[in-house]
Design a protein around this motif. Structure first.
Motif, PDB file in Angstrom:
ATOM      1  N   LEU A  94      -4.465   0.676   9.869  1.00  0.00           N
ATOM      2  CA  LEU A  94      -5.501   0.424   8.868  1.00  0.00           C
ATOM      3  C   LEU A  94      -5.084   0.972   7.509  1.00  0.00           C
ATOM      4  N   ALA A  95      -4.428   2.132   7.507  1.00  0.00           N
ATOM      5  CA  ALA A  95      -3.959   2.697   6.245  1.00  0.00           C
ATOM      6  C   ALA A  95      -2.908   1.796   5.609  1.00  0.00           C
ATOM      7  N   LEU A  96      -2.006   1.250   6.426  1.00  0.00           N
ATOM      8  CA  LEU A  96      -1.008   0.314   5.913  1.00  0.00           C
ATOM      9  C   LEU A  96      -1.671  -0.972   5.418  1.00  0.00           C
ATOM     10  N   ALA A  97      -2.665  -1.452   6.153  1.00  0.00           N
ATOM     11  CA  ALA A  97      -3.374  -2.665   5.736  1.00  0.00           C
ATOM     12  C   ALA A  97      -4.109  -2.433   4.423  1.00  0.00           C
ATOM     13  N   GLN A  98      -4.652  -1.255   4.237  1.00  0.00           N
ATOM     14  CA  GLN A  98      -5.327  -0.919   2.980  1.00  0.00           C
ATOM     15  C   GLN A  98      -4.373  -1.036   1.804  1.00  0.00           C
ATOM     16  N   ARG A  99      -3.173  -0.486   1.974  1.00  0.00           N
ATOM     17  CA  ARG A  99      -2.170  -0.563   0.901  1.00  0.00           C
ATOM     18  C   ARG A  99      -1.726  -2.008   0.681  1.00  0.00           C
ATOM     19  N   ALA A 100      -1.612  -2.772   1.761  1.00  0.00           N
ATOM     20  CA  ALA A 100      -1.185  -4.162   1.639  1.00  0.00           C
ATOM     21  C   ALA A 100      -2.207  -4.983   0.856  1.00  0.00           C
ATOM     22  N   GLU A 101      -3.502  -4.784   1.137  1.00  0.00           N
ATOM     23  CA  GLU A 101      -4.542  -5.509   0.410  1.00  0.00           C
ATOM     24  C   GLU A 101      -4.549  -5.111  -1.069  1.00  0.00           C
ATOM     25  N   GLY A 102      -4.259  -3.841  -1.346  1.00  0.00           N
ATOM     26  CA  GLY A 102      -4.266  -3.364  -2.728  1.00  0.00           C
ATOM     27  C   GLY A 102      -3.098  -3.889  -3.551  1.00  0.00           C
ATOM     28  N   ARG A 103      -2.061  -4.435  -2.893  1.00  0.00           N
ATOM     29  CA  ARG A 103      -0.890  -4.945  -3.611  1.00  0.00           C
ATOM     30  C   ARG A 103      -0.880  -6.470  -3.688  1.00  0.00           C
ATOM     31  N   SER A 104      -2.025  -7.082  -3.519  1.00  0.00           N
ATOM     32  CA  SER A 104      -2.082  -8.544  -3.543  1.00  0.00           C
ATOM     33  C   SER A 104      -1.621  -9.081  -4.905  1.00  0.00           C
ATOM     34  N   GLY A 321       5.975  14.005   5.375  1.00  0.00           N
ATOM     35  CA  GLY A 321       5.427  13.586   4.093  1.00  0.00           C
ATOM     36  C   GLY A 321       5.029  12.127   4.095  1.00  0.00           C
ATOM     37  N   ALA A 322       5.847  11.279   4.703  1.00  0.00           N
ATOM     38  CA  ALA A 322       5.527   9.851   4.773  1.00  0.00           C
ATOM     39  C   ALA A 322       4.281   9.608   5.616  1.00  0.00           C
ATOM     40  N   PRO A 331       1.211   6.542  -1.777  1.00  0.00           N
ATOM     41  CA  PRO A 331       2.588   6.041  -1.606  1.00  0.00           C
ATOM     42  C   PRO A 331       3.392   6.941  -0.684  1.00  0.00           C
ATOM     43  N   PRO A 332       3.837   6.473   0.474  1.00  0.00           N
ATOM     44  CA  PRO A 332       4.520   7.338   1.437  1.00  0.00           C
ATOM     45  C   PRO A 332       5.846   7.885   0.924  1.00  0.00           C
ATOM     46  N   VAL A 333       6.582   7.093   0.135  1.00  0.00           N
ATOM     47  CA  VAL A 333       7.877   7.579  -0.360  1.00  0.00           C
ATOM     48  C   VAL A 333       7.677   8.764  -1.294  1.00  0.00           C
ATOM     49  N   ARG A 334       6.716   8.657  -2.179  1.00  0.00           N
ATOM     50  CA  ARG A 334       6.456   9.750  -3.113  1.00  0.00           C
ATOM     51  C   ARG A 334       6.010  11.014  -2.381  1.00  0.00           C
ATOM     52  N   ARG A 335       5.137  10.842  -1.387  1.00  0.00           N
ATOM     53  CA  ARG A 335       4.689  12.013  -0.613  1.00  0.00           C
ATOM     54  C   ARG A 335       5.862  12.633   0.148  1.00  0.00           C
TER      55      ARG A 335
END
Length: 362
Positions: A94-104, A321-322, A331-335
């Motif tokens: 769900l967290a990944l899906a949230q990020r995916a929807e936010g990058r439409s 961190g990711a 953003p997982p890379v930044r974390r």
């Protein structure tokens, strides 16, 4: 963004539309897979999201017409999301899906409609709400696990590197690292248990006594001391009067009254249990603290052992961190890089201190 217009699409347009079509199909499948692991309102919400993605799919299919071609694979991100949904169906997905929807990309694409772009924005908030439920259930024990693992990695790496830099024997480094592991794990477990247990006790002290409802039938209706209860909880005089009147009317109609707040159980669930938090902290600190000691356990010494320990801990810090980034919706890379920088910074300080102590012979 303007509505799509009739025109002759270029090859680049067709490729982009086909990619959108594949992604919409895959995202709808993800939501259906997640719905299959849910019940009640969560299942209905996820199926509604899948239906919306189906409408978007129909839009791209209509634009493509006879050029729809063979079904294409979705992009790598969507395929990974589908893989995780089919096998786990957890808050991570769900967290990944949230990020995916936010990058439409629909807001900047003239071939998508205003409605589709608005849908994607709202979908992000819907998935955020669903993910928040899982995050709330995880927050107590997960917090202790992440903190425990991170503290074990950083503190024991710093300890091992500092002792190694001072020039002592491999046996001394190994004993020091294992002692740091055990002492830190016990300290983390005990501290987390006391912290969470104390938090729960404070929450219990603030939770209204359920037996107070037995006094409701005997209250003076005109004086209605019940209004004071709600005013003490922060309501205005008018709100307290209305709430008290509602409670009394419910008692008259149904013969029962509930004056306790509805959120108290949720607050208890969010902070977890003392035993669970303490056990998670102990186990994850120990597992994290073991990693810097591994090279010394297998007989490596000196700079080689320290270098391998540093690399292993770096990989573990990037992973934790990711994970935190994914669960928080950030953003997982930044974390991951932030975790790495903090951990390596602490280790570098103690290593330099160990070098200084070794040089001066202290």
């Amino acid at each position: 963004m303007s509505p799509p217009v009739e025109r002759n699409p270029s090859d680049a347009d067709l490729r982009r539309w086909r990619r959108y079509l594949a992604n919409e199909r895959a995202e709808a499948a993800v939501y259906r897979d997640l719905a299959g692991r849910r019940a009640g309102s969560e299942r209905e919400i996820l199926l509604a999201l899948a239906e919306a993605e189906g409408r978007h799919e129909a839009h791209w299919r209509e634009l493509l017409g006879d050029d729809v071609g063979h079904p294409q694979r979705s992009d790598l991100r969507t395929r990974i999301l589908g893989f995780l949904a089919r096998r786990f169906g957890s808050v991570f997905v769900l967290a990944l899906a949230q990020r995916a929807e936010g990058r439409s990309p629909y807001e900047d694409d003239d071939d998508a409609t205003h409605t589709m772009a608005a849908d994607e924005r709202i979908h992000e908030e819907v998935v955020r709400g669903l993910a928040a439920r899982g995050r709330s259930r995880l927050s107590g024990t997960f917090r202790a696990a992440v903190f425990g693992a991170n503290d074990g990695l950083v503190s024991n790496l710093a300890l091992v590197l500092g002792v190694t830099a001072s020039g002592v024997s491999n046996e001394t480094v190994l004993i020091t690292g294992l002692a740091g592991l055990l002492a830190g794990a016990l300290s983390m477990g005990a501290g987390e248990y006391v912290s969470v247990r104390s938090q729960r006790e404070l929450l219990e002290a603030a939770t209204p006594n359920p037996e107070a409802r037995a006094a409701v039938p005997y209250l003076d209706v005109d004086a209605n001391e019940l209004t004071l209860v709600y005013r003490a909880r922060g309501m205005s005089a008018e709100e307290a009067q209305n709430r008290a009147g509602e409670v009394l009317r419910n008692y008259t109609a149904h013969g029962s009254a509930d004056i306790t707040p509805a959120t108290s159980a949720d607050e208890h669930e969010a902070i977890g249990t003392g035993v669970g938090a303490g056990a998670s902290s102990f186990c994850f600190f120990a597992s994290g603290a073991l990693i810097p000691v591994l090279p010394y356990l297998v007989g490596l010494t000196g700079l080689l052992a320290a270098s391998i320990a540093t690399v292993l801990v770096g990989i573990a810090l990037l992973m934790t961190g990711a994970i935190v980034g994914l669960l928080s919706g950030g953003p997982p890379v930044r974390r991951a890089l932030r975790q790495l920088a903090i951990g390596y910074g602490a280790a570098a300080v103690t290593y330099m201190l160990g070098l200084g102590l070794g040089t001066t012979g202290i």
